[in-house]
Design an enzyme around this catalytic site. Sequence first.
Site, PDB file in Angstrom:
ATOM      1  N   CYS A 109       5.824  -5.070   1.256  1.00 40.05           N
ATOM      2  CA  CYS A 109       5.972  -6.514   1.075  1.00 40.05           C
ATOM      3  C   CYS A 109       7.453  -6.903   1.219  1.00 40.05           C
ATOM      4  O   CYS A 109       8.144  -6.407   2.100  1.00 40.05           O
ATOM      5  CB  CYS A 109       5.370  -6.906  -0.266  1.00 40.05           C
ATOM      6  SG  CYS A 109       5.089  -8.667  -0.516  1.00 40.05           S
ATOM      7  N   THR A 110       7.948  -7.767   0.354  1.00 41.58           N
ATOM      8  CA  THR A 110       9.325  -8.246   0.456  1.00 41.58           C
ATOM      9  C   THR A 110      10.348  -7.223  -0.004  1.00 41.58           C
ATOM     10  O   THR A 110      11.555  -7.510  -0.004  1.00 41.58           O
ATOM     11  CB  THR A 110       9.507  -9.542  -0.342  1.00 41.58           C
ATOM     12  OG1 THR A 110       9.014  -9.339  -1.669  1.00 41.58           O
ATOM     13  CG2 THR A 110       8.758 -10.691   0.306  1.00 41.58           C
TER      14      THR A 110
END
Length: 236
Positions: A109-110
């Site tokens: 993800c981030t």
Amino acid sequence: MTDDTKTIAFVVYPGMTPLDMVGPLTVLDGMASTAQEYRTVVVGETKDAVTTDNPLRLVPTHTYDEVPSPYALLVPGGAAPTLKALADEKLVGYLRSAGANAELVTSVCTGSLLLGEAGLLKGRKAATHWMFRELLGAFGAEPVAERWVEDGNVITAAGVSAGIDLALHLVERLVGAEIARTIQFVIEYDPEPPQGPLDWSKRPYGDLKPLLEHTLNEALADEPALRDRLLAHTGK
């Protein structure tokens, strides 16, 4: 632990999304129980419990100082707290130093934005959660819309559940497809979501720019230079 043990460090920080880490950790800890030259650890600035973006708290097994040079890194992501973590000099400094010497540098993800802030994505293809994908350009990376992407020793995954895919790929890469397939059976990873596969033409929120701008302004109100650098990559 012997001198030739290969340590896979899962990095935690306040406000992260726990599934970004727990899914891959379950897979890679399963590998470590079979291929005993590997071990998994959970690394934080201290050994105090770390808050997440839900009621679950996570307790690191080691500190940064105790695992200065892991064989592999995995960095989970999140929403606004992950953006705030871009300004965490101790966290980013650890990723920079540990990642510079690691055989494998990975994220879910981030978490890739944190790798980018640490200078580990320049000139590389990278993936992240679809809502934040274009922000990768702020770190000199080439954003790609893939479940996971491998560029040299850096492997980045898209949002949350994609971390399990990345982890199974790592198992195959490190110890072979047979063990990876066995672990996939053990965790019964055979997704059949109730709503079926995602139709990306119907993704929610429409124009993402207002939402991204709001999130960045809120998360990085105290870091105007970093905020403005990311705002420049929120798209048209």
